[in-house]
Design a protein around this motif. Structure first.
Motif, mmCIF file in Angstrom:
data_model
loop_
_atom_site.group_PDB
_atom_site.id
_atom_site.type_symbol
_atom_site.label_atom_id
_atom_site.label_comp_id
_atom_site.label_asym_id
_atom_site.label_seq_id
_atom_site.Cartn_x
_atom_site.Cartn_y
_atom_site.Cartn_z
ATOM 1 N N ALA B 144 0.711 -1.393 0.249
ATOM 2 C CA ALA B 144 -0.028 0.065 0.023
ATOM 3 C C ALA B 144 0.826 1.331 0.068
ATOM 4 O O ALA B 144 0.440 2.197 -0.707
ATOM 5 C CB ALA B 144 -1.006 -0.011 1.311
ATOM 6 N N GLU B 145 2.017 1.109 0.894
ATOM 7 C CA GLU B 145 2.797 2.348 0.911
ATOM 8 C C GLU B 145 3.470 2.678 -0.533
ATOM 9 O O GLU B 145 3.550 3.926 -0.744
ATOM 10 C CB GLU B 145 4.078 2.038 1.663
ATOM 11 C CG GLU B 145 4.344 2.881 2.687
ATOM 12 C CD GLU B 145 5.278 2.598 3.769
ATOM 13 O OE1 GLU B 145 6.392 2.152 3.401
ATOM 14 O OE2 GLU B 145 4.758 2.450 5.061
ATOM 15 N N LEU B 146 3.765 1.580 -1.394
ATOM 16 C CA LEU B 146 4.317 1.878 -2.472
ATOM 17 C C LEU B 146 3.070 2.459 -3.623
ATOM 18 O O LEU B 146 3.413 3.399 -4.477
ATOM 19 C CB LEU B 146 4.940 0.689 -3.360
ATOM 20 C CG LEU B 146 6.148 0.320 -2.539
ATOM 21 C CD1 LEU B 146 6.716 -1.008 -3.404
ATOM 22 C CD2 LEU B 146 7.323 1.293 -2.875
ATOM 23 N N ILE B 147 1.828 1.748 -3.671
ATOM 24 C CA ILE B 147 0.912 1.967 -4.606
ATOM 25 C C ILE B 147 0.530 3.523 -4.298
ATOM 26 O O ILE B 147 0.193 4.428 -4.998
ATOM 27 C CB ILE B 147 -0.134 0.885 -4.544
ATOM 28 C CG1 ILE B 147 0.231 -0.424 -4.969
ATOM 29 C CG2 ILE B 147 -1.427 1.578 -5.493
ATOM 30 C CD1 ILE B 147 -0.599 -1.486 -5.114
ATOM 31 N N GLY B 149 1.799 5.621 -2.170
ATOM 32 C CA GLY B 149 2.732 6.608 -1.710
ATOM 33 C C GLY B 149 3.803 7.017 -2.972
ATOM 34 O O GLY B 149 3.421 7.966 -3.578
ATOM 35 N N ARG B 150 4.780 6.190 -3.085
ATOM 36 C CA ARG B 150 5.597 6.276 -4.067
ATOM 37 C C ARG B 150 5.217 6.497 -5.526
ATOM 38 O O ARG B 150 5.454 7.352 -6.470
ATOM 39 C CB ARG B 150 6.593 5.443 -3.867
ATOM 40 C CG ARG B 150 7.995 5.768 -4.790
ATOM 41 C CD ARG B 150 9.160 4.985 -4.200
ATOM 42 N NE ARG B 150 10.114 4.655 -4.997
ATOM 43 C CZ ARG B 150 11.176 3.765 -5.240
ATOM 44 N NH1 ARG B 150 11.152 2.977 -4.216
ATOM 45 N NH2 ARG B 150 12.181 3.731 -6.247
ATOM 46 N N TYR B 151 4.318 5.387 -5.761
ATOM 47 C CA TYR B 151 4.019 5.524 -7.251
ATOM 48 C C TYR B 151 2.406 5.873 -7.340
ATOM 49 O O TYR B 151 1.779 5.559 -8.421
ATOM 50 C CB TYR B 151 3.968 3.989 -7.678
ATOM 51 C CG TYR B 151 5.364 3.436 -7.946
ATOM 52 C CD1 TYR B 151 6.333 4.018 -8.554
ATOM 53 C CD2 TYR B 151 5.883 2.300 -7.023
ATOM 54 C CE1 TYR B 151 7.713 3.836 -8.662
ATOM 55 C CE2 TYR B 151 6.962 2.081 -6.880
ATOM 56 C CZ TYR B 151 8.120 2.528 -7.875
ATOM 57 O OH TYR B 151 9.284 2.135 -7.778
ATOM 58 N N VAL B 152 2.093 6.768 -6.631
ATOM 59 C CA VAL B 152 0.380 7.147 -6.762
ATOM 60 C C VAL B 152 0.236 7.818 -7.784
ATOM 61 O O VAL B 152 -0.911 7.431 -8.442
ATOM 62 C CB VAL B 152 -0.030 8.030 -5.456
ATOM 63 C CG1 VAL B 152 0.990 9.210 -5.627
ATOM 64 C CG2 VAL B 152 -1.174 8.183 -5.289
ATOM 65 N N TRP B 153 0.995 8.688 -8.373
ATOM 66 C CA TRP B 153 0.779 9.021 -9.733
ATOM 67 C C TRP B 153 0.586 8.167 -10.804
ATOM 68 O O TRP B 153 -0.334 8.309 -11.650
ATOM 69 C CB TRP B 153 1.654 10.400 -10.199
ATOM 70 C CG TRP B 153 1.420 11.765 -9.184
ATOM 71 C CD1 TRP B 153 1.867 12.072 -8.191
ATOM 72 C CD2 TRP B 153 0.248 12.301 -9.300
ATOM 73 N NE1 TRP B 153 1.347 13.122 -7.734
ATOM 74 C CE2 TRP B 153 0.202 13.399 -8.307
ATOM 75 C CE3 TRP B 153 -1.056 12.365 -10.074
ATOM 76 C CZ2 TRP B 153 -0.645 14.301 -8.172
ATOM 77 C CZ3 TRP B 153 -2.027 13.387 -9.992
ATOM 78 C CH2 TRP B 153 -1.955 14.160 -8.859
ATOM 79 N N VAL B 154 1.886 7.387 -10.791
ATOM 80 C CA VAL B 154 1.839 6.234 -11.996
ATOM 81 C C VAL B 154 0.502 5.481 -11.941
ATOM 82 O O VAL B 154 -0.264 5.304 -13.061
ATOM 83 C CB VAL B 154 2.965 5.492 -11.742
ATOM 84 C CG1 VAL B 154 2.861 4.543 -12.917
ATOM 85 C CG2 VAL B 154 4.097 6.157 -11.593
ATOM 86 N N PHE B 155 0.262 5.214 -10.891
ATOM 87 C CA PHE B 155 -1.131 4.502 -10.711
ATOM 88 C C PHE B 155 -2.362 5.296 -11.155
ATOM 89 O O PHE B 155 -3.176 4.615 -11.883
ATOM 90 C CB PHE B 155 -1.615 3.670 -9.300
ATOM 91 C CG PHE B 155 -0.796 2.449 -9.061
ATOM 92 C CD1 PHE B 155 -1.428 1.353 -9.419
ATOM 93 C CD2 PHE B 155 0.799 2.280 -8.777
ATOM 94 C CE1 PHE B 155 -0.735 0.152 -9.247
ATOM 95 C CE2 PHE B 155 1.234 1.240 -8.579
ATOM 96 C CZ PHE B 155 0.287 -0.070 -9.015
ATOM 97 N N GLU B 156 -2.642 6.548 -10.652
ATOM 98 C CA GLU B 156 -3.633 7.241 -11.103
ATOM 99 C C GLU B 156 -3.745 7.404 -12.528
ATOM 100 O O GLU B 156 -4.982 7.423 -13.048
ATOM 101 C CB GLU B 156 -3.719 8.536 -10.322
ATOM 102 C CG GLU B 156 -4.004 8.405 -8.802
ATOM 103 C CD GLU B 156 -5.140 7.647 -8.245
ATOM 104 O OE1 GLU B 156 -6.100 7.998 -8.794
ATOM 105 O OE2 GLU B 156 -4.858 6.646 -7.507
ATOM 106 N N VAL B 157 -2.662 7.926 -13.040
ATOM 107 C CA VAL B 157 -2.944 8.004 -14.366
ATOM 108 C C VAL B 157 -3.193 6.751 -15.140
ATOM 109 O O VAL B 157 -3.706 6.796 -16.257
ATOM 110 C CB VAL B 157 -1.236 8.640 -14.942
ATOM 111 C CG1 VAL B 157 -0.967 8.887 -16.548
ATOM 112 C CG2 VAL B 157 -1.028 10.092 -14.102
#
Lengths: 439, 262
Positions: B144-147, B149-157
């Motif tokens: 969850a921290e990665l999804i 936190g760090r990669y939140v924009w990648v996932f949202e886009v």
């Protein structure tokens, strides 16, 4: 009480469980489910019989208890037919998938807390994962292949239609089911079944997650293909759906799979919403007592299944789909967002002062979230209710106040609340009724 | 497990040597199966076994989600196979483009070569290892921290892209119905305007020995009425001939007559 491994990956503690004990537990679960299935088929027929004012099976064994055994023997000895058009490998594979996958999900159900088994202290649960509940959904996703492949491989029209219906049903109702479980994950802060049970020590989740509970109960009936949602079988429409071409032991496997799936979804409902193996009213639930409470709650859901079957007709396919996609999924999504805000406010992530009301602490953020949600619900029900009323009023046929009994050439009695027009004024009144019905 | 030499338990090894050949065979089946549904099944099996491998390596969340998502995805594939190319569609082995198999084989070899050379030259830094993460942070929270936190924009886009694609497909495939479809009354009116089949189409054949929608009716002159069975059944060649029934009827009649003379 179950002890937990320290750390955020928390699951039940299996440190004192050797491998052979796991095998014993697996065997126990297998026997538990088979015996329960034998009982529930008898139970269903008896209860439905009672609801329809007839005795139900009462000949074989005490109270007809051995009826299912006799039926099982019969299907084992019956001829096993296979249509000429069938895809023979897949035709055999399909019932095997259904009959094996249904047992898998039960491995993560906590049947009781810590018990002493052969000198070892171990939780009465085969295994536990940090993502145990997701595993149930994944296994259900594999299990549905049994139904879909059965319909496809039969090489016949009605089974194919049944299996297509089952696919659509599964795909659409699994979304709502998963969403309804999300709010439980949020409340208990874990997806491991043992921790979810632990989190319900003070308050069972069906109260704070009441809407999710409602959605789950609806979707669990949809997932198990039971009335009123048994569209995949629909014997009035498509003969028997996916198992039309099956007979003998292969059919019995589907039958077994359906009932064990009922137990699985009921066990998940018990674990997620009704406190699992915990006892109500502070009664003892340590050790083996837990199994009693778990079984009692399981059978409560079984009764609900039977009750629904005894009282509701099958829904129409388009109504079923509309209900799933246009009501259950959007409302559950909103519910999840509301619960997320509530939990965040309760964990004091928004900050804000803490108020004392009637001796208990409430954070201001919690009160604001609850207030906003409540007012949104009230406004929405106000607007939607208004619109529904207006639509209902539009749908009603417009009945003119005055009616000419001889307008159509034959004497017609007036409807309740209508006045008869004097014969002299008939022409004017006829024109007036035309006017009203047009408006 | 900071070091590169990771020990593998016996149980995991046994599981691997049983499941890996099955996965390989299933993925070969995906490529070579004649029937599209068999190919889809091979794909589902491969994905499920991959999920089991993830779980065995300690990546519980990834493994379960792999099974959850791919079983649903293959189910959709299955539906599309049935809806778009038919229930028992199978590949034809006739080559329509000359020499395309050779060209395809060459291109596959080339692509394989590029992939092997590219992937083979990748070096990773030392990772924490799944077991380490599982005990220190927990499998799901770390994910969850990665999804989120760090990669939140990648996932949202990515999700926005997928939703746009799905909506686009729906808009392109959607066909607005212009006007209302004819109802029973209209159909009846049309029949009367044309002056043919005034009482509706003839019903399927009803004989003393057989009574089904797949048996065409006989007209008064003894000819077979093609209109009395559904077009779908005729196209699938699932209709049966009423001639067998007629022959049986004749045989019975002859028997009765011969009996009355006896």
């Amino acid at each position: 009480m179950t002890a937990f491994i320290a750390g955020p990956n928390g699951t039940a503690d299996f440190s004192d469980t050797p491998l052979w004990l796991s095998v014993v537990k697996a065997l126990f679960i297998f026997v538990y489910l088979l015996v329960s299935t034998l009982l529930v088929i008898w139970f269903e027929r008896r209860v439905i019989g009672r609801m329809q004012q007839r005795p139900g099976p009462n000949r074989n064994g005490p109270f007809g208890l051995l009826q299912t055994l006799a039926d099982g023997m019969k299907s084992m000895l019956k001829e096993d037919l296979k249509p000429a058009n069938a895809d023979s490998v897949v035709f055999t594979l399909a019932p095997l998938i259904t009959a094996t996958m249904c047992f898998v999900s039960f491995s993560i159900m906590p049947l009781a807390g810590d018990v002493t088994l052969f000198g070892h202290r171990t939780p009465l649960q085969l295994t536990d994962l940090p993502v145990a509940v997701l595993m149930v959904l994944a296994v259900a996703g594999v299990g549905i292949y049994g139904i879909v492949l059965a319909g496809w491989s039969s090489g016949s029209t009605y089974p194919l239609m049944g299996s297509l219906r089952a696919t659509a049903q599964m795909v659409s109702y699994e979304i709502a089911m998963g969403l309804s479980l999300v709010s439980v994950f949020l409340y208990s802060g874990s997806m491991a079944t043992s921790q979810i049970v632990q989190a319900q020590e003070s308050l069972w989740h069906f109260i704070p997650a009441c809407f999710a509970f409602f959605v789950y109960v609806v979707t669990m009936v949809g997932e198990t293909n039971r009335l009123p949602f048994d569209l995949a079988e629909g014997e009035g429409e498509i003969v028997g759906g996916y198992f039309t071409e099956y007979s003998g032991m292969r059919f019995a496997m589907f039958f077994l799979g359906e009932y064990i799936n009922m137990f699985t979804v009921a066990a998940l409902a018990t674990t997620m919403f009704l406190g699992g193996w915990q006892a109500p009213f502070g009664l003892p639930d340590n050790g083996w007592w837990g199994l009693l409470w778990f079984t009692a709650k399981l059978w409560f859901f079984m009764f609900v299944f039977v009750w629904l079957r005894g009282s509701l007709p099958r829904v129409r396919y388009d109504q079923f789909m509309r209900f799933g996609w246009k009501f259950l999924i959007p409302t559950t999504l909103l519910w999840v967002v509301a619960v997320a805000f509530y939990v965040a406010a309760k964990n004091n992530w928004f900050g804000g002062p803490i108020l004392q009301i009637a001796g208990r602490d409430y954070s201001l953020a919690v009160l604001i979230v609850i207030g906003v949600c409540a007012s949104l619900v009230i406004v929405a029900s106000w607007i939607l209710g208004d619109r529904a009323e207006r639509r209902a009023a539009e749908r009603l046929p417009q009945i003119p106040v005055e009616v000419d009994p001889f307008a159509g050439g034959y004497p017609v009695p007036p409807l309740p609340g209508q006045r008869l027009v004097e014969p002299g004024a008939a022409d004017d009144a006829y024109a007036a009724t035309k006017e009203v019905s047009r408006g | 497990m900071g070091d590169a030499a990771v020990t593998i338990g016996t149980g995991e090894q046994v599981m691997f040597w049983i499941l890996a050949p099955i996965a390989v065979m299933a993925s070969l089946g995906l490529v070579f199966a004649r029937k599209a549904v068999h190919a889809a099944l091979g794909m589902a099996l491969t994905m499920i076994i991959l999920g089991v491998f993830y779980i065995a390596q300690g990546a519980d969340f990834l493994g379960v989600i792999q099974i959850f998502v791919y079983t649903g995805a293959v189910m959709m594939l299955f539906l599309f196979v049935i809806m778009l190319i038919g229930v028992d569609a199978s590949d034809s082995l006739i080559e329509t483009l000359k020499g395309q198999r050779w060209a395809a084989g060459l291109l596959v070899l080339g692509l394989g070569g590029i992939l092997v050379s590219a992937v083979g030259s990748v070096t990773y830094g030392l990772s924490d290892g799944v077991a380490q993460t599982n005990t220190s942070k927990g499998n799901v929270p770390a994910m969850a921290e990665l999804i989120f936190g760090r990669y939140v924009w990648v996932f949202e886009v990515t999700s926005a892209l997928l939703i746009t694609a799905a909506l686009g497909a729906m808009v392109l495939a959607h066909r607005e119905r212009l006007g209302k479809g004819p109802n029973q009354r209209e159909w009846s009116r049309r029949r009367f305007e044309k002056g043919e089949n005034l009482a509706g189409l003839p019903v399927p054949g009803v004989y003393a020995r057989h009574n089904a929608v797949d048996t065409p009716a006989l007209l008064p002159d003894g000819s077979i009425s093609e209109l009395s069975v559904s077009r779908v059944l005729s196209a699938r060649e699932q209709t049966r001939s009423p001639l067998a029934d007629l022959e049986a009827e004749d045989a019975i009649r002859a028997e009765i007559e011969s009996g009355s003379e006896r």
